[in-house]
Write an enzyme that holds these catalytic residues in place. Structure first.
Site, mmCIF file in Angstrom:
data_model
loop_
_atom_site.group_PDB
_atom_site.id
_atom_site.type_symbol
_atom_site.label_atom_id
_atom_site.label_comp_id
_atom_site.label_asym_id
_atom_site.label_seq_id
_atom_site.Cartn_x
_atom_site.Cartn_y
_atom_site.Cartn_z
ATOM 1 N N HIS A 96 -4.058 4.439 2.894
ATOM 2 C CA HIS A 96 -3.109 5.580 2.895
ATOM 3 C C HIS A 96 -3.622 6.449 1.564
ATOM 4 O O HIS A 96 -3.080 7.091 1.052
ATOM 5 C CB HIS A 96 -1.907 5.235 2.648
ATOM 6 C CG HIS A 96 -1.331 4.418 3.882
ATOM 7 N ND1 HIS A 96 -0.753 3.194 3.527
ATOM 8 C CD2 HIS A 96 -1.164 4.467 5.298
ATOM 9 C CE1 HIS A 96 -0.528 2.698 4.722
ATOM 10 N NE2 HIS A 96 -0.703 3.627 5.549
ATOM 11 N N GLY B 120 7.122 -6.910 -5.952
ATOM 12 C CA GLY B 120 7.519 -8.127 -5.593
ATOM 13 C C GLY B 120 7.979 -9.419 -6.297
ATOM 14 O O GLY B 120 9.128 -9.967 -5.916
#
Length: 383
Positions: A31, A366
């Site tokens: 991306h 995370g």
């Protein structure tokens, strides 16, 4: 790992980055996420060496030994000609065979994961076993999947469908149950975890923009919302069955790397609970540790690699010393401190490992998420 010669085109928007005509970028994302470094244009042989060396020599990310059977995927990022793709494939396979002494038994060239008009390729390596090779050779109607080719000096080969069976384990119901009150507590904790992840979508997305494509929060929210939608369908009086069902739900709806990691973690937790005669704080701690070990074993990351483990590990260490409510409070603080410390770490696993260290100035999303859901458990237990 990928190399790009130009940015992708996003309809109606300016390119997300700029490369000079004589530049290329290593390690960027599909991306347009930032890569690990930019260099002047290099020959295909040099680029192949850079990509393979990074994957095979950086902290044993992909340890490669002589005669290892290896599969290679050379993927067109979107704007690369077939001729250039073949040149890059030839350079990569030759380097693996001649220098790394690998046994390249399958090679695939094609447009498998692309961005609009992005010139470049990604190189994927996979260690093969006979069973995995059988699966790869199985006929498929997937329109973009190419026929396999062999390495340097080999010939193009198609294989008949192999005689193998794919078997799944039958559902097993645990004999260990908890009373209605405890089941209600488990449900409350799960609900609070999911609501907290939904509420923190924007924060986690913002943290992820520095090391990924900015969707960590959205990905976790998808799994959390799916669990909330099915909250009444889980067997809360059977912890192992409940965790296994949660794992299946998360795996089906969360998507991305996070979905796989959390499904793996929850499955390992469920397995430990299934083997336990009682379910108390110590057992939950042991189960959570087994989940962390499963993530480390199958994901390849370790503490200090700038991942969720840097928040989860210190929390579990505290809980092993005291699985009481006070112990959980200390564990939550340890997790938050561990997550905060990741902003000063060098990423050695996951998407962030392909991003230049100078760009990683925020805590790992995370790891931050671990602190969020541990805090949610504490909040549910003290409500």
């Amino acid at each position: 790992m990928s190399v790009s010669l130009s940015p992708c085109s996003v309809p109606g928007q300016e390119p997300s980055f700029h490369l000079e005509p004589d530049e290329m970028e290593l390690g960027l994302g599909i991306h347009g996420e930032a890569g690990i470094k930019r260099t002047k244009l290099q020959p295909a042989d040099t680029v192949a060496k850079l990509l393979v060396d990074h994957m095979t020599t950086t902290d044993n990310y992909f340890p490669l030994h002589p005669s290892d059977e290896v599969g290679v995927v050379i993927n067109n990022l979107g704007g690369t000609s077939n001729l250039e793709l073949a040149v890059m494939a030839n350079a990569t396979i030759r380097y693996l065979v001649d220098v790394k002494k690998a046994n390249v038994t399958r090679a695939y060239l094609g447009s498998l994961m692309t961005s609009l008009e992005m010139a470049g390729v990604s190189v994927t390596l996979i260690k093969l076993t006979s069973n995995w090779t059988n699966l790869l050779d199985d006929p498929t109607s997937a329109p973009a999947w190419p026929n396999p080719s062999l390495g340097v000096g080999g010939s193009h080969v198609r294989f008949d469908k192999p005689p193998f069976l794919v078997m799944s384990a039958p559902p097993v119901q645990s004999d260990v149950t908890i009373n209605t009150e405890s089941g209600g507590v488990l449900k409350a904790c799960t609900e609070q975890i999911c609501k907290s992840l939904v509420d923190n979508q924007a924060l986690l997305n913002e943290l992820d923009r520095g090391s990924g494509d900015g969707d960590c929060g959205s990905t976790l929210k998808s799994g959390a919302q799916a669990v909330l939608d099915k909250l009444s369908s889980f067997h809360w009086d059977s912890p192992s069955d409940c965790l296994l069902a949660l794992s299946e739900c998360v795996g089906a709806h969360m998507g991305g790397t996070s979905g796989a990691i959390y499904a793996l973690l929850l499955t390992a937790v469920a397995n430990t609970l299934f083997q336990s005669d009682v379910v108390d704080g110590a057992v939950w701690t042991r189960a959570l540790k087994s989940g962390m070990e499963a993530v480390m074993r199958y994901g390849g990351a370790k503490v200090g690699d700038r991942t969720m483990l840097d928040a989860l590990s210190p929390a579990i260490t505290i809980l092993e010393q005291s699985s009481t409510l006070d112990g959980l409070k200390s564990a939550v603080e340890a997790a938050k401190k561990g997550a905060e410390a990741t902003k000063d770490m060098t990423a050695r696993s996951g998407r962030a490992s392909y991003v230049s260290h100078e760009l990683l100035t925020q805590p790992d999303p995370g790891a931050t998420a671990v602190g969020i859901w541990l805090q949610a458990i504490l909040s549910a237990l003290t409500a």
